[in-house]
Design an enzyme around this catalytic site. Structure first.
Site, PDB file in Angstrom:
ATOM      1  CD  GLU A  67      -2.866  -1.174   0.090  1.00  0.00           C
ATOM      2  OE1 GLU A  67      -3.026  -0.114  -0.552  1.00  0.00           O
ATOM      3  OE2 GLU A  67      -3.457  -2.223  -0.192  1.00  0.00           O
ATOM      4  CB  CYS A  84      -1.563   7.328   1.404  1.00  0.00           C
ATOM      5  SG  CYS A  84      -2.943   6.299   1.955  1.00  0.00           S
TER       6      CYS A  84
END
Length: 468
Positions: free
Chosen positions: A210, A244
Site C-alpha cells: 500500500e 496517502c
C-alpha cells in the site's frame, strides 16, 4: 545474535500446531481487539494528539471508529467468510465435490507507517486474524506515543503465542525482513516498498504493498467553487495533509482557479479560523525531517493562501500554490503535507493527458455537475480508487477494495477483501475412489472416440445425454 529468531519460531510452531485455525479462536482474538479499542480509547486519542496533534474528532473518524467497524464486520461475517466456496463443475466431475477452501498463509508480517498509526495497524490485523494467521506487527518508530501503546498494551488483549509486536527503526526492520514469512503486508512510501518487495522476492513471499503517489483532482468549470473548496480543503488538510489518498494537486481552468482561490480561503478560515496555528482542529507535521522537506516545497510557484510556518511547533499553515510549473519539486514528489498546488489546463482532454503521463495514483478525484465528465475521467484514466464530487469517502466503504496500481501499490484490503488477502485460495476436488470404468476413457491406448467423449465431458457445465 538474531533477536527475532526465537519469537518467530514460537509463532510458527503455534501456527503449525493449528492453534489459530478454529473460528472460536479467531473470534476471541477479534473480540480482544474490540476490547482494546474500547478500554483504551482516551489513551489512544492522547497518543495520536501527542504524535500528530490529531483532534479527538479526526482520531475518532479516521482511526478508532474505522478500526472498530472492521472488527465488528469481521465478527459478524467470520463463519460465512470461512466456509468452503462451492464452484461449478463439468460433466466429468458431476458426482464429485469441488470447492475453494480459504486457508491461512501462516506467519504474516505487517509493517505500519506513522501517519495513521492505529488504523493502518488494526485494519490489516483484523484481516490477518480473521483469516487464521499468526502475526508479527512492526509499528512505526516515528509515531512514538502510539507505538508505545501498541507494544505495551495491545499484546495483553491477544494470544501472545500467536501474535507479537516488534520495535525498532530501519535497521531492525531490515533484519526482520531477512527472515522468511508466509505473507508480508507493507504500507509506506514507494522507495521503501521496493526494498520490502526485494526482500520478499528472496523467499518468493506473496506481498501487499500500500504505497502512495500524486493523487490528481480535476475540477470542471460548471462546479460551484465553494462546494468544491469545502470538500477539497477538508480532505487536503485533514491530518495536516499527511494522508496517502489526499489530493496532491488540482487541475482546473484559469477561470475556475480565480474563483476557487477565494473559495478555498473562505473554507480554510471557516474550518481553522483567522489564525490556523491556534486551531485545535489542525494537525502538525510528524517530525523535523518532514517539516524541513515541506518548507522547501513552499518556494514552488506562488503562495496564494497560507505559506506560514513555525519550526518550534512543526506547524505549516494550510497553503495553496498557484502558477506552479510541472517541473518544480512540488509536482515531482508526493507532498504529504498541507500544501495544495493548483495547475491550470485549458480543457478536460488536457487534464486527462496530464494525469496519464504520470504514474498511476492511489486515488483520483473529479468534480463536475455533468455526469458525463465524471464518467470520462473514470473511463480514460487509471488509479487505485476513484471518487466523483468528493474526496476519500470511498475509503469509508468496507464493501469497496482499497489499494493501488502500478507504483501506488498492489493488492487490496478492507472488509472481506482483507480476509481474502490473507487467505490462500486453495482449489479442492474430492473424487470417488470407484467408477473406474468411466476413467478408462482417459487412459492409453488413446482413440479418437475416447478423445471426443472426454472433451465433451470436460467442457460441459451440466448433465448432457450427448456423449457420442
Amino acid at each position: 545474535m538474531d533477536s527475532f529468531e526465537d519469537k518467530l519460531q514460537q509463532l510458527r510452531e503455534a501456527f503449525n500446531a493449528g492453534r489459530t485455525r478454529s473460528a472460536e479462536f479467531r473470534a476471541a482474538q477479534l473480540q480482544g481487539l474490540s476490547h482494546f479499542l474500547r478500554d483504551n480509547k482516551q489513551q489512544l486519542q492522547e497518543a495520536l494528539a501527542q504524535d500528530l496533534h490529531k483532534s479527538a474528532f479526526e482520531s475518532e473518524v479516521s482511526e478508532i471508529a474505522i478500526s472498530q467497524a472492521e472488527v465488528d464486520l469481521a465478527l459478524r461475517n467470520l463463519r460465512s467468510w470461512m466456509k468452503d466456496e462451492k464452484v461449478s463443475k463439468n460433466l466429468a466431475t458431476q458426482l464429485d465435490s469441488a470447492f475453494i477452501r480459504k486457508e491461512p498463509f501462516g506467519l504474516v508480517l505487517i509493517i505500519v507507517p506513522w501517519n495513521y498509526p492505529l488504523n493502518l495497524t488494526l485494519v490489516p490485523l483484523v484481516g490477518a486474524i480473521a483469516a487464521g494467521n499468526c502475526v508479527v506487527l512492526k509499528p512505526s518508530e516515528i509515531s512514538k506515543a502510539t507505538e508505545k501503546i501498541l507494544a505495551e498494551v495491545l499484546p495483553r488483549y491477544l494470544d501472545q503465542s500467536c501474535f507479537a509486536v516488534v520495535l525498532g527503526g530501519p535497521q531492525e526492520t531490515g533484519q526482520l525482513l531477512e527472515h522468511r514469512f508466509d505473507y508480508i503486508f507493507f504500507t509506506g512510501n514507494t522507495y521503501v516498498g521496493k526494498i520490502v518487495m526485494a526482500a520478499a522476492a528472496k523467499h518468493l513471499t506473496p506481498i501487499t504493498l500500500e504505497l502512495g503517489g500524486k493523487n490528481p483532482c480535476y475540477v470542471d468549470d460548471n462546479c460551484d467553487p465553494q462546494t468544491v473548496a469545502n470538500r477539497v480543503a477538508w480532505f487536503r488538510y485533514f491530518n495536516a495533509g499527511q494522508t496517502c489518498v489526499a489530493p496532491d494537486y488540482v487541475l482546473c481552468s484559469q477561470e475556475m482557479q480565480e474563483r476557487l482561490v477565494p473559495a478555498l480561503q473562505n473554507a480554510i478560515t471557516r474550518f481553522y479560523g483567522d489564525n490556523p496555528q491556534t486551531s485545535p482542529n489542525l494537525g502538525r507535521i510528524i517530525n523535523q525531517k518532514h517539516f524541513e522537506r515541506l518548507q522547501g516545497l513552499l518556494g514552488c510557484g506562488r503562495v496564494a493562501i497560507g505559506g506560514q510556518s513555525d519550526e518550534g511547533e512543526r506547524y505549516i499553515a494550510p497553503t495553496v500554490l498557484v502558477d506552479v510549473q510541472e517541473t518544480e519539486p512540488v509536482m515531482q514528489e508526493e507532498i504529504f503535507g498541507p500544501i495544495l498546488p493548483l495547475v491550470t489546463v485549458t480543457n478536460l482532454d488536457e487534464a486527462i493527458e496530464f494525469i496519464n503521463r504520470r504514474e498511476k495514483p492511489l486515488a483520483l478525484y473529479a468534480f463536475s455537475k455533468r455526469s458525463q465528465v465524471i464518467k470520462q475521467v473514470l473511463a480514460r484514466t487509471s488509479s487505485g480508487g476513484f471518487c466523483g464530487n468528493d474526496g476519500f469517502m470511498h475509503m469509508t466503504l468496507s464493501s469497496l477494495p482499497f489499494g493501488g496500481v502500478g507504483t501506488s501499490g498492489m493488492g487490496r484490503y478492507h472488509g472481506k477483501f482483507s480476509f481474502d488477502t490473507f487467505s490462500n485460495q486453495r482449489a479442492c476436488l474430492l473424487r470417488s475412489p470407484g467408477m473406474e470404468k468411466i476413467n478408462d476413457l482417459r487412459y492409453p491406448p488413446y482413440t479418437s472416440r475416447n478423445l471426443r467423449v472426454l472433451l465433451v465431458a470436460m467442457e460441459k457445465r451440466c448433465c448432457s445425454c450427448t456423449l457420442l
